[in-house]
Design an enzyme around this catalytic site. Structure first.
Site, mmCIF file in Angstrom:
data_model
loop_
_atom_site.group_PDB
_atom_site.id
_atom_site.type_symbol
_atom_site.label_atom_id
_atom_site.label_comp_id
_atom_site.label_asym_id
_atom_site.label_seq_id
_atom_site.Cartn_x
_atom_site.Cartn_y
_atom_site.Cartn_z
ATOM 1 N N LYS A 22 10.834 -25.960 19.197
ATOM 2 C CA LYS A 22 12.334 -26.029 19.616
ATOM 3 C C LYS A 22 12.927 -24.504 18.763
ATOM 4 O O LYS A 22 13.870 -23.801 19.988
ATOM 5 C CB LYS A 22 12.517 -26.718 18.577
ATOM 6 N N ASN A 23 12.578 -23.946 18.148
ATOM 7 C CA ASN A 23 13.399 -23.091 17.219
ATOM 8 C C ASN A 23 12.819 -21.646 18.232
ATOM 9 O O ASN A 23 13.289 -20.830 18.683
ATOM 10 C CB ASN A 23 13.056 -22.728 16.123
ATOM 11 N N CYS A 116 22.163 -30.428 10.451
ATOM 12 C CA CYS A 116 21.390 -30.416 9.618
ATOM 13 C C CYS A 116 22.245 -29.804 8.736
ATOM 14 O O CYS A 116 22.525 -29.442 8.074
ATOM 15 C CB CYS A 116 19.862 -30.313 9.155
ATOM 16 N N ARG A 121 25.104 -22.943 4.838
ATOM 17 C CA ARG A 121 24.816 -22.215 6.307
ATOM 18 C C ARG A 121 26.358 -22.081 6.815
ATOM 19 O O ARG A 121 26.389 -21.863 7.960
ATOM 20 C CB ARG A 121 24.360 -23.417 7.253
ATOM 21 N N ASP A 305 11.545 -24.674 6.266
ATOM 22 C CA ASP A 305 10.960 -26.565 6.924
ATOM 23 C C ASP A 305 9.595 -27.765 6.785
ATOM 24 O O ASP A 305 10.080 -28.356 6.557
ATOM 25 C CB ASP A 305 11.163 -26.026 8.323
ATOM 26 N N ARG A 397 15.155 -35.152 17.485
ATOM 27 C CA ARG A 397 15.843 -33.085 17.196
ATOM 28 C C ARG A 397 14.354 -32.780 17.610
ATOM 29 O O ARG A 397 14.490 -31.143 17.740
ATOM 30 C CB ARG A 397 16.737 -32.894 16.318
HETATM 31 C C1 EPZ Z 1 16.224 -21.303 10.828
HETATM 32 O O1 EPZ Z 1 17.864 -21.740 11.237
HETATM 33 C C2 EPZ Z 1 15.626 -22.263 11.857
HETATM 34 N N1 EPZ Z 1 16.952 -23.266 12.691
HETATM 35 C C3 EPZ Z 1 15.420 -23.750 10.793
HETATM 36 O O2 EPZ Z 1 15.574 -25.150 11.245
HETATM 37 C C4 EPZ Z 1 15.158 -23.285 9.859
HETATM 38 O O3 EPZ Z 1 14.960 -23.644 7.888
HETATM 39 C C5 EPZ Z 1 15.656 -21.521 8.963
HETATM 40 O O4 EPZ Z 1 15.932 -21.170 10.191
HETATM 41 C C6 EPZ Z 1 14.579 -20.879 8.141
HETATM 42 O O5 EPZ Z 1 13.540 -20.401 8.562
HETATM 43 C C7 EPZ Z 1 16.663 -22.326 14.574
HETATM 44 O O6 EPZ Z 1 16.091 -21.798 14.932
HETATM 45 C C8 EPZ Z 1 17.437 -22.913 15.314
HETATM 46 P P1 EPZ Z 1 19.530 -18.538 8.421
HETATM 47 P P2 EPZ Z 1 18.597 -20.624 10.984
HETATM 48 O O7 EPZ Z 1 19.946 -18.409 9.385
HETATM 49 O O8 EPZ Z 1 19.095 -19.268 11.473
HETATM 50 C C9 EPZ Z 1 22.189 -17.929 4.953
HETATM 51 C C10 EPZ Z 1 14.669 -26.666 11.349
HETATM 52 O O9 EPZ Z 1 14.358 -28.080 10.861
HETATM 53 N N2 EPZ Z 1 22.896 -17.806 5.724
HETATM 54 O O10 EPZ Z 1 17.603 -17.570 8.536
HETATM 55 O O11 EPZ Z 1 20.847 -21.425 10.018
HETATM 56 C C11 EPZ Z 1 21.719 -19.453 4.824
HETATM 57 O O12 EPZ Z 1 22.781 -19.790 4.061
HETATM 58 C C12 EPZ Z 1 15.682 -25.580 10.435
HETATM 59 O O13 EPZ Z 1 13.977 -26.974 12.635
HETATM 60 C C13 EPZ Z 1 23.811 -16.768 4.967
HETATM 61 O O14 EPZ Z 1 24.469 -16.900 3.863
HETATM 62 O O15 EPZ Z 1 18.265 -19.898 9.269
HETATM 63 C C14 EPZ Z 1 19.950 -19.561 4.965
HETATM 64 O O16 EPZ Z 1 20.444 -20.186 2.918
HETATM 65 C C15 EPZ Z 1 16.895 -26.661 10.190
HETATM 66 N N3 EPZ Z 1 25.102 -15.941 6.614
HETATM 67 C C16 EPZ Z 1 19.315 -18.146 4.729
HETATM 68 O O17 EPZ Z 1 20.520 -17.095 4.924
HETATM 69 C C17 EPZ Z 1 24.744 -16.002 7.681
HETATM 70 O O18 EPZ Z 1 25.250 -15.418 8.561
HETATM 71 C C18 EPZ Z 1 18.928 -18.606 6.235
HETATM 72 O O19 EPZ Z 1 19.293 -18.444 6.909
HETATM 73 C C19 EPZ Z 1 23.010 -16.807 8.125
HETATM 74 C C20 EPZ Z 1 22.126 -17.498 7.278
#
Ligand code: EPZ
Length: 418
Positions: A22-23, A116, A121, A305, A397
């Site tokens: 998916k990702n 989710c 986020r 995850d 999903r």
């Molecule tokens: C990706 O989410 C994945 N989603 C998530 O999978 C996965 O859990 C996550 O990466 C971490 O590996 C997709 O690829 C669609 P991040 P993403 O930006 O990109 C903070 C699943 O179940 N942050 O790496 O949203 C954030 O709050 C999903 O398949 C900021 O502060 O994750 C978090 O604490 C759920 N500001 C951390 O960084 C920002 O602008 C990591 O988030 C962006 C993120």
């Protein structure tokens, strides 16, 4: 909402073909907007988040065909439109349209992405990276607006290696003339596969999978084709189920490297893992043993995850696990449901202490997010008696045929539409 009914405590035997990631697919679908041509994605999973992204692309006047695991996207006639809440709310992946829509149309306005509820986020890293490339942005409670007609290459340093922010920045940079360097980039396999796609579409990219990615664009991209890798979280879910229930299962089409940190955890808990050609063979013939300490972190560290899912295994393992969640602040919402099943879990802020119990007992539980619902399925498979998992639609999903696959492995599990 649908539910899953499980009569647990059965060992699992057989093989499962792990579907595409998916990702990995979602960012390639978003990137397809930029090439004003044709994108072919093979091994594309038919899951709700992919369908939600397809709906957005079709709303933007792209033509999308999706048959037999092959998605063909024609973005020649794509048009700039505002993305309303009903399109962006169903999934977080809508946020990775910001970069591609910005460079294709010069501006983008979208309702706040949903997905989710695993933490606050924010999108500051995404937006500030695009600002480094010359964009300006405004955010209200409901909407995000980004503009940038004359974007230019630059050095971008991410304050945290966010997956989505890395994807948005790499994609936007691939359409600019010249070289952008992204430091403190995310290293996930999904970033590597996105970069492979962008390279096939004409960008020159080095360092994908490391903390420094260099993207050299020529102002345009062309048609490209990609085969999605197996979903490492789906593979991990089956491996966790075998570790909790016992048995032996072949996972076909898996890249062992992508699952390394998770494999370290389940082998530490007693599972035996061997690699045969393109398959991972997982065997478990005794009660799992808890590791002393695990913490989640950005790839290649232990994935957030997989955290909820490993909690289910730890709940019935011997010994005590201390688990620290360092990525998303609301990722322990499954714990109270596991406690209802008899687990002994104490949560304090970002820490969970799990004292393994000999067995879990089936009961009615409720999914709170995608991976948390998968965790409850794993717990139900290994528990005694009947478990009913409500809010099961979360599973759609990210997982194709989860119940059918577990049934083929010998589980007694049914999907019931309400
Ligand atoms: C990706 O989410 C994945 N989603 C998530 O999978 C996965 O859990 C996550 O990466 C971490 O590996 C997709 O690829 C669609 P991040 P993403 O930006 O990109 C903070 C699943 O179940 N942050 O790496 O949203 C954030 O709050 C999903 O398949 C900021 O502060 O994750 C978090 O604490 C759920 N500001 C951390 O960084 C920002 O602008 C990591 O988030 C962006 C993120």
């Amino acid at each position: 909402m649908s539910r899953i009914v499980i009569n647990g405590d059965r060992r699992l035997y057989g093989s499962v073909a792990v579907h595409g990631s998916k990702n990995a697919v979602l960012p390639v679908m978003a990137a397809s907007l930029m090439n004003q041509g044709i994108t072919v994605i093979r091994n594309c999973p038919d899951i709700a988040d992919v369908r939600a992204m397809q709906k957005i692309l079709e709303f933007l006047e792209c033509k999308v065909q999706f048959k037999n695991d092959c998605m063909i996207i024609d973005t020649v006639n794509a048009q700039s439109k505002e993305l309303k809440e009903e399109l962006t709310k169903p999934f977080r992946g809508s946020s990775i349209l910001i970069g591609p829509m910005l460079v294709r149309f010069g501006s983008v306005k979208l309702a706040q992405p949903g997905g989710c509820n695993i933490g606050s986020r924010p999108l500051d890293i995404h937006l500030n990276s695009l600002k480094r490339l010359g964009a300006s942005w405004r955010m209200t409670q409901d909407y995000i607006e980004v503009e940038g007609v004359h974007l230019t290459v630059n050095d971008v340093i991410l304050r945290f290696p966010s997956v989505g922010a890395t994807e948005n920045t790499v994609m936007a940079a691939a359409m600019l003339n010249g070289t952008t360097t992204i430091s403190n980039a995310a290293k996930e396999p999904e970033i590597v596969s996105l970069c492979e796609y962008l390279q096939k579409a004409g960008a020159v990219i080095t360092g994908a999978g490391t903390e420094c990615i260099t993207v050299t664009g020529r102002g345009r991209l062309h048609s490209a084709e990609i085969i999605a890798d197996a979903d490492r979280i789906v593979a991990g879910t089956y491996m966790a189920a075998v570790t909790a229930c016992g048995g032996s299962v072949f996972l076909e089409n898996c890249k062992i490297g992508d699952c390394r940190s998770f494999l370290d955890v389940i082998t530490g808990m007693g599972a035996k893992v061997t690699v045969k050609d393109n398959a991972i063979f997982v065997e478990m013939d005794h009660r799992p043993e808890n590791l002393n300490y695990i913490q989640t972190g950005p790839y290649p560290e232990f994935s957030t995850d997989m955290q909820s899912i490993i909690l289910s295994v730890a709940a019935k393992a011997e010994g005590v696990l201390k688990l620290k969640e360092q990525i998303f602040e609301n990722r322990f919402k499954t714990a109270p449901w596991l406690e209802k099943m008899g687990a002994d879990i104490k949560i304090e802020k970002d820490f969970a202490v799990v004292k393994g119990r000999e067995c879990l007992n089936g009961c009615e539980v409720t999914g709170e997010d995608l991976r948390g619902t998968a965790a409850l399925v794993v717990a139900g498979l290994s528990a005694q008696g009947t478990t009913i998992v409500h809010n099961a639609d979360y599973i759609k999903r990210g997982y194709m045929n989860l119940c059918e696959n577990f049934r083929r492995l010998g589980a007694d599990i049914q999907w019931e539409d309400n």
